[in-house]
Write a protein that holds these residues in place. Structure first.
Motif, PDB file in Angstrom:
ATOM      1  N   ARG A  70       0.819  -1.220   0.000  1.00  0.00           N
ATOM      2  CA  ARG A  70       0.000   0.000   0.000  1.00  0.00           C
ATOM      3  C   ARG A  70       0.850   1.266   0.000  1.00  0.00           C
ATOM      4  O   ARG A  70       0.405   2.312  -0.423  1.00  0.00           O
ATOM      5  N   ARG A  71       2.077   1.153   0.506  1.00  0.00           N
ATOM      6  CA  ARG A  71       2.941   2.331   0.576  1.00  0.00           C
ATOM      7  C   ARG A  71       3.665   2.606  -0.741  1.00  0.00           C
ATOM      8  O   ARG A  71       4.302   3.637  -0.898  1.00  0.00           O
ATOM      9  N   LEU A  72       3.582   1.640  -1.679  1.00  0.00           N
ATOM     10  CA  LEU A  72       4.279   1.812  -2.957  1.00  0.00           C
ATOM     11  C   LEU A  72       3.572   2.842  -3.834  1.00  0.00           C
ATOM     12  O   LEU A  72       2.351   2.974  -3.770  1.00  0.00           O
ATOM     13  N   PRO A  73       4.332   3.540  -4.697  1.00  0.00           N
ATOM     14  CA  PRO A  73       3.682   4.402  -5.698  1.00  0.00           C
ATOM     15  C   PRO A  73       2.796   3.556  -6.607  1.00  0.00           C
ATOM     16  O   PRO A  73       3.070   2.372  -6.828  1.00  0.00           O
ATOM     17  N   ALA A  74       1.741   4.176  -7.126  1.00  0.00           N
ATOM     18  CA  ALA A  74       0.732   3.440  -7.894  1.00  0.00           C
ATOM     19  C   ALA A  74       1.325   2.657  -9.062  1.00  0.00           C
ATOM     20  O   ALA A  74       0.946   1.503  -9.295  1.00  0.00           O
ATOM     21  N   ASP A  75       2.274   3.269  -9.763  1.00  0.00           N
ATOM     22  CA  ASP A  75       2.842   2.584 -10.926  1.00  0.00           C
ATOM     23  C   ASP A  75       3.588   1.312 -10.520  1.00  0.00           C
ATOM     24  O   ASP A  75       3.515   0.298 -11.204  1.00  0.00           O
ATOM     25  N   ALA A  76       4.287   1.410  -9.396  1.00  0.00           N
ATOM     26  CA  ALA A  76       5.020   0.239  -8.909  1.00  0.00           C
ATOM     27  C   ALA A  76       4.043  -0.851  -8.483  1.00  0.00           C
ATOM     28  O   ALA A  76       4.252  -2.041  -8.739  1.00  0.00           O
ATOM     29  N   ALA A 118       1.072  -1.351  -9.702  1.00  0.00           N
ATOM     30  CA  ALA A 118       0.499  -1.942 -10.911  1.00  0.00           C
ATOM     31  C   ALA A 118       1.477  -2.949 -11.530  1.00  0.00           C
ATOM     32  O   ALA A 118       1.070  -4.010 -11.991  1.00  0.00           O
ATOM     33  N   GLU A 119       2.774  -2.593 -11.456  1.00  0.00           N
ATOM     34  CA  GLU A 119       3.741  -3.464 -12.116  1.00  0.00           C
ATOM     35  C   GLU A 119       3.927  -4.785 -11.381  1.00  0.00           C
ATOM     36  O   GLU A 119       4.088  -5.825 -12.016  1.00  0.00           O
ATOM     37  N   ILE A 120       3.892  -4.778 -10.066  1.00  0.00           N
ATOM     38  CA  ILE A 120       4.146  -6.041  -9.358  1.00  0.00           C
ATOM     39  C   ILE A 120       2.869  -6.849  -9.096  1.00  0.00           C
ATOM     40  O   ILE A 120       2.920  -7.974  -8.629  1.00  0.00           O
ATOM     41  N   ARG A 121       1.740  -6.278  -9.374  1.00  0.00           N
ATOM     42  CA  ARG A 121       0.457  -6.944  -9.131  1.00  0.00           C
ATOM     43  C   ARG A 121       0.402  -8.345  -9.769  1.00  0.00           C
ATOM     44  O   ARG A 121      -0.123  -9.300  -9.199  1.00  0.00           O
ATOM     45  N   SER A 122       1.045  -8.468 -10.960  1.00  0.00           N
ATOM     46  CA  SER A 122       0.952  -9.714 -11.726  1.00  0.00           C
ATOM     47  C   SER A 122       1.707 -10.862 -11.042  1.00  0.00           C
ATOM     48  O   SER A 122       1.514 -12.028 -11.407  1.00  0.00           O
ATOM     49  N   VAL A 123       2.595 -10.540 -10.072  1.00  0.00           N
ATOM     50  CA  VAL A 123       3.327 -11.613  -9.363  1.00  0.00           C
ATOM     51  C   VAL A 123       2.354 -12.629  -8.787  1.00  0.00           C
ATOM     52  O   VAL A 123       2.615 -13.819  -8.755  1.00  0.00           O
ATOM     53  N   LEU A 124       1.192 -12.141  -8.353  1.00  0.00           N
ATOM     54  CA  LEU A 124       0.213 -13.025  -7.708  1.00  0.00           C
ATOM     55  C   LEU A 124      -0.446 -13.989  -8.701  1.00  0.00           C
ATOM     56  O   LEU A 124      -1.026 -14.981  -8.296  1.00  0.00           O
ATOM     57  N   ASP A 125      -0.350 -13.691  -9.965  1.00  0.00           N
ATOM     58  CA  ASP A 125      -0.976 -14.574 -10.958  1.00  0.00           C
ATOM     59  C   ASP A 125      -0.081 -15.737 -11.328  1.00  0.00           C
ATOM     60  O   ASP A 125      -0.523 -16.683 -11.981  1.00  0.00           O
TER      61      ASP A 125
END
Ligand SMILES: [Zn+2]
Length: 229
Positions: free
Chosen positions: A213-219, A221-228
């Motif tokens: 939650r503390r990360l900048p939005a772009d970061a 968005a970029e790491i979100r896919s790790v969970l997939d």
């Protein structure tokens, strides 16, 4: 003892006791009543509202519209009768007359680490959402339902604010135990650890979530896919 009639002129009792009988005999558990009906039943009795509220100290469940949204401001719901206050012995067994001595109350607070068992605030501490108000702790006696159906009046430390919110409600150990049983093994172990330490211990999941939650939005968005993966 035979239950007296609420309006029996020969039955000598205080207005709280008479109001209790009126609730049982005229209103009935589960039903609502208005302040007007109450005042009509007890004409000239000052503060009859307060006498009815006093019944909560004896385990009576009476809800106002702040606790039951289906009620209007004028209405209250008589949910459930508590101790038979018209019976002196029953009243003494649970009531404020049998209130804890200052020494016993202090022992309860000490056991509860001098914090409100509901919200966790310490005595004298400011409420985070209302710094003008500081917490005042007191010991509440609460009718507690155990998993085997047994009911017992037990003491716990509460701040004034939480006490106002929980007045007259039952402590449902039976329901909490049932919820504990539905937890999966990992959550059970986690809960056992929190109970042991007497506080919620953050889990790896909590820590990753907070850091994410503390990360900048772009970061993010970029790491979100790790969970997939
Ligand atoms: Zn509290």
């Amino acid at each position: 003892m035979k239950t007296p009639a609420w309006d029996d002129p020969d039955f000598k009792a205080g207005s709280m006791v008479k109001a209790a009988l009126w609730l049982v005999q005229e209103v009935g558990e589960g039903n609502t009543f208005t302040k007007e009906q109450l005042r009509a039943a007890f004409p000239g009795v000052s503060q009859i509202d307060r006498r009815v509220r006093d019944l909560r100290k004896y385990g009576w469940s009476i809800l106002a519209n702040t606790e039951d949204a289906s009620l209007t401001a004028e209405e209250q719901r008589f949910v459930k009768a508590g101790a038979a206050v018209w019976d002196r012995e029953a009243r003494r067994a649970v009531g404020p007359r049998n209130a804890l001595s200052a020494k016993a109350a202090r022992a309860v607070m000490e056991r509860d680490d001098f914090i409100c068992t509901v919200c966790g605030i310490s005595g004298g501490e400011e409420y985070p959402d209302d710094p003008n108000q500081t917490a005042v702790l007191s010991v509440t006696r609460r009718t507690t339902v155990f998993p085997d159906g047994r009911e017992q009046v037990l003491s716990l430390t509460e701040c004034k604010r939480c006490r106002a919110g929980s007045n007259g409600t039952l402590a449902r150990a039976d329901e909490v135990a049932a919820d504990m049983r539905t937890l999966d093994p990992a959550d059970r172990r986690r809960l056992a650890r929190w109970i042991e330490r007497n506080r919620r211990v953050s889990t790896p999941l909590d820590r990753v979530w907070a850091a994410y939650r503390r990360l900048p939005a772009d970061a993010r968005a970029e790491i979100r896919s790790v969970l997939d993966d």
